[in-house]
Design a protein around this motif. Structure first.
Motif, PDB file in Angstrom:
ATOM      1  N   VAL A  38       0.866  -1.185   0.000  1.00  0.00           N
ATOM      2  CA  VAL A  38       0.000   0.000   0.000  1.00  0.00           C
ATOM      3  C   VAL A  38       0.901   1.232   0.000  1.00  0.00           C
ATOM      4  O   VAL A  38       1.675   1.443   0.933  1.00  0.00           O
ATOM      5  N   LEU A  39       0.799   2.029  -1.056  1.00  0.00           N
ATOM      6  CA  LEU A  39       1.586   3.253  -1.186  1.00  0.00           C
ATOM      7  C   LEU A  39       0.667   4.450  -0.993  1.00  0.00           C
ATOM      8  O   LEU A  39      -0.313   4.605  -1.724  1.00  0.00           O
ATOM      9  N   VAL A  40       0.978   5.295  -0.025  1.00  0.00           N
ATOM     10  CA  VAL A  40       0.128   6.443   0.302  1.00  0.00           C
ATOM     11  C   VAL A  40       0.920   7.730   0.069  1.00  0.00           C
ATOM     12  O   VAL A  40       1.974   7.934   0.683  1.00  0.00           O
ATOM     13  N   SER A  41       0.402   8.582  -0.821  1.00  0.00           N
ATOM     14  CA  SER A  41       1.103   9.826  -1.169  1.00  0.00           C
ATOM     15  C   SER A  41       2.575   9.542  -1.423  1.00  0.00           C
ATOM     16  O   SER A  41       3.466  10.205  -0.887  1.00  0.00           O
ATOM     17  N   ALA A  42       2.819   8.542  -2.236  1.00  0.00           N
ATOM     18  CA  ALA A  42       4.178   8.104  -2.548  1.00  0.00           C
ATOM     19  C   ALA A  42       4.315   7.965  -4.060  1.00  0.00           C
ATOM     20  O   ALA A  42       3.323   7.885  -4.791  1.00  0.00           O
ATOM     21  N   GLU A  80      -1.955  -1.180  -3.808  1.00  0.00           N
ATOM     22  CA  GLU A  80      -2.893  -0.057  -3.781  1.00  0.00           C
ATOM     23  C   GLU A  80      -2.095   1.236  -3.738  1.00  0.00           C
ATOM     24  O   GLU A  80      -1.188   1.377  -2.923  1.00  0.00           O
ATOM     25  N   VAL A  81      -2.438   2.159  -4.614  1.00  0.00           N
ATOM     26  CA  VAL A  81      -1.782   3.465  -4.670  1.00  0.00           C
ATOM     27  C   VAL A  81      -2.810   4.516  -4.270  1.00  0.00           C
ATOM     28  O   VAL A  81      -3.754   4.791  -5.001  1.00  0.00           O
ATOM     29  N   TRP A  82      -2.626   5.105  -3.086  1.00  0.00           N
ATOM     30  CA  TRP A  82      -3.525   6.131  -2.564  1.00  0.00           C
ATOM     31  C   TRP A  82      -2.891   7.499  -2.815  1.00  0.00           C
ATOM     32  O   TRP A  82      -1.816   7.791  -2.293  1.00  0.00           O
ATOM     33  N   LEU A  83      -3.564   8.319  -3.620  1.00  0.00           N
ATOM     34  CA  LEU A  83      -3.047   9.641  -3.951  1.00  0.00           C
ATOM     35  C   LEU A  83      -4.092  10.702  -3.646  1.00  0.00           C
ATOM     36  O   LEU A  83      -5.296  10.426  -3.645  1.00  0.00           O
ATOM     37  N   ALA A  84      -3.610  11.913  -3.383  1.00  0.00           N
ATOM     38  CA  ALA A  84      -4.493  13.031  -3.057  1.00  0.00           C
ATOM     39  C   ALA A  84      -4.413  14.078  -4.156  1.00  0.00           C
ATOM     40  O   ALA A  84      -3.343  14.316  -4.725  1.00  0.00           O
ATOM     41  N   SER A 142      -7.248  16.819   0.157  1.00  0.00           N
ATOM     42  CA  SER A 142      -6.202  17.186  -0.779  1.00  0.00           C
ATOM     43  C   SER A 142      -4.907  17.495  -0.045  1.00  0.00           C
ATOM     44  O   SER A 142      -4.874  17.654   1.178  1.00  0.00           O
ATOM     45  N   GLY A 143      -3.822  17.597  -0.822  1.00  0.00           N
ATOM     46  CA  GLY A 143      -2.545  17.999  -0.267  1.00  0.00           C
ATOM     47  C   GLY A 143      -1.720  16.840   0.274  1.00  0.00           C
ATOM     48  O   GLY A 143      -2.202  15.709   0.408  1.00  0.00           O
ATOM     49  N   HIS A 144      -0.473  17.141   0.623  1.00  0.00           N
ATOM     50  CA  HIS A 144       0.421  16.075   1.081  1.00  0.00           C
ATOM     51  C   HIS A 144       0.072  15.589   2.482  1.00  0.00           C
ATOM     52  O   HIS A 144       0.508  14.519   2.897  1.00  0.00           O
ATOM     53  N   ALA A 145      -0.704  16.363   3.216  1.00  0.00           N
ATOM     54  CA  ALA A 145      -1.097  15.971   4.574  1.00  0.00           C
ATOM     55  C   ALA A 145      -2.385  15.158   4.591  1.00  0.00           C
ATOM     56  O   ALA A 145      -2.915  14.886   5.675  1.00  0.00           O
ATOM     57  N   ALA A 146      -2.889  14.752   3.433  1.00  0.00           N
ATOM     58  CA  ALA A 146      -4.179  14.056   3.374  1.00  0.00           C
ATOM     59  C   ALA A 146      -4.207  12.783   4.210  1.00  0.00           C
ATOM     60  O   ALA A 146      -5.256  12.384   4.721  1.00  0.00           O
TER      61      ALA A 146
END
Length: 227
Positions: free
Chosen positions: A91-95, A174-178, A206-210
């Motif tokens: 699982v990749l989050v904001s990566a 899973e790729v989680w992006l904001a 939104s944003g990198h802090a999502a």
């Protein structure tokens, strides 16, 4: 199963968590609390890199679900590419598999990275605090001491390029992006020929802090019975 919340170690957890630059493993405490029936191992970026990316200390870990946020996601891809870990699920989050911009690739400008690196060399804690404020990230008042702000984390960001790996992984990803993330463009996945094993997810804000507003969503993704 008992909950483990530690920064390093080679045991195979049911869920492994790897944080981003300047953040301690404790950043994942809200997520760990939402997974009471899951064995969890949380790591700061440097603890993970020192354990799983040190060429002088061969480590092979197979199994489990691994989640990486920001730099942590890139480090997980690097460890997989080196054959040091083999998750059942990633699982990749904001990566991103490549942080810096390149021809046809959205990413951070090299000049901006160099400016942050110079600032970190001069005063790592001040640079990390400025980094957090600029991108709306929490916890500037409780920055961890010492190594967690080290410039080597920025060097990892610049060095990792595992776009080819993502196009060939056969494990579920899973790729989680904001949206509107100035550090990790949400369009990067459109530049790769990703296999069906890679699924895109949208973070709720939104944003990198999502990530910090998505603990419930991520807990349910890691354990459908959570929350």
């Amino acid at each position: 199963m008992t909950v483990a919340h530690r920064e390093s170690g080679k045991a195979v957890p049911a869920v492994g968590l790897v944080g981003g630059w300047s953040f301690p493993a404790e950043m994942f405490a809200p997520l760990v609390r939402r997974l009471p029936s899951v064995e969890v191992s949380a790591h700061d970026w440097k603890g993970f890199a020192d354990t799983w990316l040190d060429d002088g200390v061969p480590v092979e870990v197979a199994g489990g679900t691994w989640l990486g946020w920001s730099l942590g996601g890139g480090l997980l891809l690097e460890a997989i590419a080196r054959g040091n870990i083999r998750p059942d699920r990633l699982v990749l989050v904001s990566a991103t598999p490549r942080f810096l911009a390149a021809d046809g690739w959205p990413g951070a400008a090299l000049g901006e990275w160099r400016a942050l690196r110079r600032a970190a060399l001069a005063d790592a804690r001040s640079a990390a605090c400025g980094f957090r404020r600029h991108f709306g990230l929490p916890g500037c008042a409780v920055l961890p001491p010492g190594e967690s702000d080290h410039v080597s984390g920025l060097d990892w960001l610049a060095a990792i390029d595992r776009r080819d790996l993502l196009e060939t992984l056969d494990m579920p990803v899973e790729v989680w992006l904001a949206p509107d993330d100035p550090l990790i463009p949400s369009t990067w996945s459109e530049q790769l020929a990703l296999p069906r094993t890679v699924i895109g997810r949208r973070l709720p804000k939104s944003g990198h802090a999502a990530l910090f507003d998505a603990w419930d969503d991520l807990a349910r993704a890691l354990d459908p019975g959570a929350v």
